[in-house]
Design an enzyme around this catalytic site. Structure first.
Site, PDB file in Angstrom:
ATOM      1  N   CYS A   1       0.841  -1.205   0.000  1.00 10.00           N
ATOM      2  CA  CYS A   1       0.000   0.000   0.000  1.00 10.00           C
ATOM      3  C   CYS A   1       0.873   1.251   0.000  1.00 10.00           C
ATOM      4  O   CYS A   1       1.392   1.645   1.043  1.00 10.00           O
ATOM      5  CB  CYS A   1      -0.922  -0.021   1.227  1.00 10.00           C
ATOM      6  SG  CYS A   1      -1.921   1.463   1.378  1.00 10.00           S
TER       7      CYS A   1
ATOM      8  N   CYS B   1      -0.334   4.125   2.184  1.00 10.09           N
ATOM      9  CA  CYS B   1      -0.067   3.945   3.613  1.00 10.09           C
ATOM     10  C   CYS B   1       1.414   4.165   3.927  1.00 10.09           C
ATOM     11  O   CYS B   1       1.756   4.786   4.932  1.00 10.09           O
ATOM     12  CB  CYS B   1      -0.400   2.524   4.076  1.00 10.09           C
ATOM     13  SG  CYS B   1      -1.873   1.811   3.367  1.00 10.09           S
ATOM     14  N   ASP B   2       2.296   3.634   3.110  1.00 10.08           N
ATOM     15  CA  ASP B   2       3.698   3.510   3.512  1.00 10.08           C
ATOM     16  C   ASP B   2       4.682   4.341   2.696  1.00 10.08           C
ATOM     17  O   ASP B   2       5.866   4.390   3.041  1.00 10.08           O
ATOM     18  CB  ASP B   2       4.124   2.027   3.432  1.00 10.08           C
ATOM     19  CG  ASP B   2       3.293   1.157   4.369  1.00 10.08           C
ATOM     20  OD1 ASP B   2       2.880   1.677   5.424  1.00 10.08           O
ATOM     21  OD2 ASP B   2       3.045  -0.013   4.051  1.00 10.08           O
TER      22      ASP B   2
END
Ligand code: NAP
Length: 311
Positions: free
Chosen positions: A134, A137-138
């Site tokens: 993701c 997200c990261d």
């Protein structure tokens, strides 16, 4: 005993539905499944969930969600998947993988989706460290680092472009020359000077240090065979998601790739069964949107139960 409401799934959608339903006095029963906390337990720090200005670890956040749901009287079935919802008569019968059954007037399906993985042994071990499924997200954890992304669909293009905000160089690794990505997304990625391409390549191994930081990938030439070592500091896997709907019968309408299709905001094709989160939403797939869907599904279930005179 017939339950008012059974919630299936323990990500942000399931726990949020439980918080709302429990506070409404519905005393829900929540099946956590075999991965309690869902996809967020495979990530490390979450920086984009409102209310945590310093960030929070994904597993810790899910523990907090659970505590909040428990505080108002949610009961949990831990480490057990639901294998079937019997919808042929009312109340519904929810059967788990051990064959145990529970009756419920209403059900919320919040089983999420799982990121597809390449299938390498090290992929799971390094997830949340040097490997991620993701970019939203990261990506920010890879500031100033060169990274690679696997996939040739819209997600890979979108995430490659997103990653150029942080990474000086993003290499798209794709197993063939043709792309599933839409023309516009592909062209946008092709025009980005920070994006480089390795086509006809498959990732067959990941090299990392003792802190689980990635150093290099082993790439196989999918046309001619042979391997090469490719230095990079992070690997993003963007080869699609799979909604967790395989346990549902044909009475639950789904699209061609398995996402639940809904009538109105959260109603499934089976009256009295609602859905929340990634199980029906391939577009946003964020913890905060899933939590929002969980809230909506609980309110819809509550109103429906009242309307039917069941709770
Ligand atoms: P997708 O379209 O199914 O593409 C998956 C990609 O991963 C394909 O290029 C596929 O290669 C590759 N792949 C699959 N398994 C692999 C493996 N084991 N090893 C290496 N590569 C593998 O998935 P997606 O990109 O997640 O998109 C899903 C849906 O969401 C699509 O309908 C897409 O249009 C939509 N979406 C839209 C947007 C947007 O409009 N902004 C953004 C994201 C997603 P092959 O092509 O060789 O099979």
């Amino acid at each position: 005993m017939t339950r008012n409401l059974v919630i299936i799934g323990s990500g942000p959608a399931g726990y949020t539905a439980a918080i709302y339903a429990a506070r409404a006095g519905l005393a829900p029963l929540l099946y956590e499944g075999i991965q309690p906390g869902g996809q967020l337990t495979t990530t490390t720090e979450v920086e984009n969930y409102p209310g945590f200005p310093e960030g929070v670890q994904g597993p810790e956040m899910m523990e907090l969600f659970k505590k909040q749901a428990a505080r108002f009287g949610t009961e949990f079935v831990e480490f057990r998947n639901v294998s079937k919802i019997h919808t042929d008569k009312r109340p519904f019968v929810i059967e788990d993988e051990m064959g145990e059954k529970v009756e419920a007037h209403a059900v919320i399906i919040a089983t999420g989706a799982s990121a597809k993985l390449i299938g390498l042994e090290k992929e799971k071990e390094l997830m949340g460290f040097g490997v991620s499924a993701c970019a939203t997200c990261d990506g920010a954890f890879f500031k100033g680092k060169e990274v690679a992304i696997v996939g040739g669909g819209d997600t890979a293009m979108e995430e490659a472009i997103f990653l150029t905000r942080f990474a000086p160089k993003v290499t798209v690794i794709h197993r063939r020359e043709g792309f599933r990505a839409s023309k516009i997304m592909l062209e946008r990625a092709q025009k980005n000077p920070k994006i480089e391409w390795k086509l006809w390549r498959a990732v067959t191994d990941i090299e990392h240090d003792e802190k689980k930081q990635v150093n290099a990938l082993v790439l196989e030439d999918t046309q001619n065979g042979g391997t090469e070592r490719f230095e990079t500091q992070g690997l993003f896997v963007a080869i699609g998601h799979k909604p967790n709907t395989a346990f549902l019968g044909p009475e639950f309408e789904r699209n061609e790739v398995g996402y639940l299709t809904l009538k109105g905001a959260t109603r499934t094709s089976v009256e009295g069964v609602f859905a929340a989160g990634d199980v029906h939403d391939p577009n946003y797939r964020q913890a905060v949107t899933a939590a929002g869907w969980g809230c909506s599904a609980a309110l819809d279930a509550q109103r429906w139960l009242e309307h039917e005179g069941l709770a």
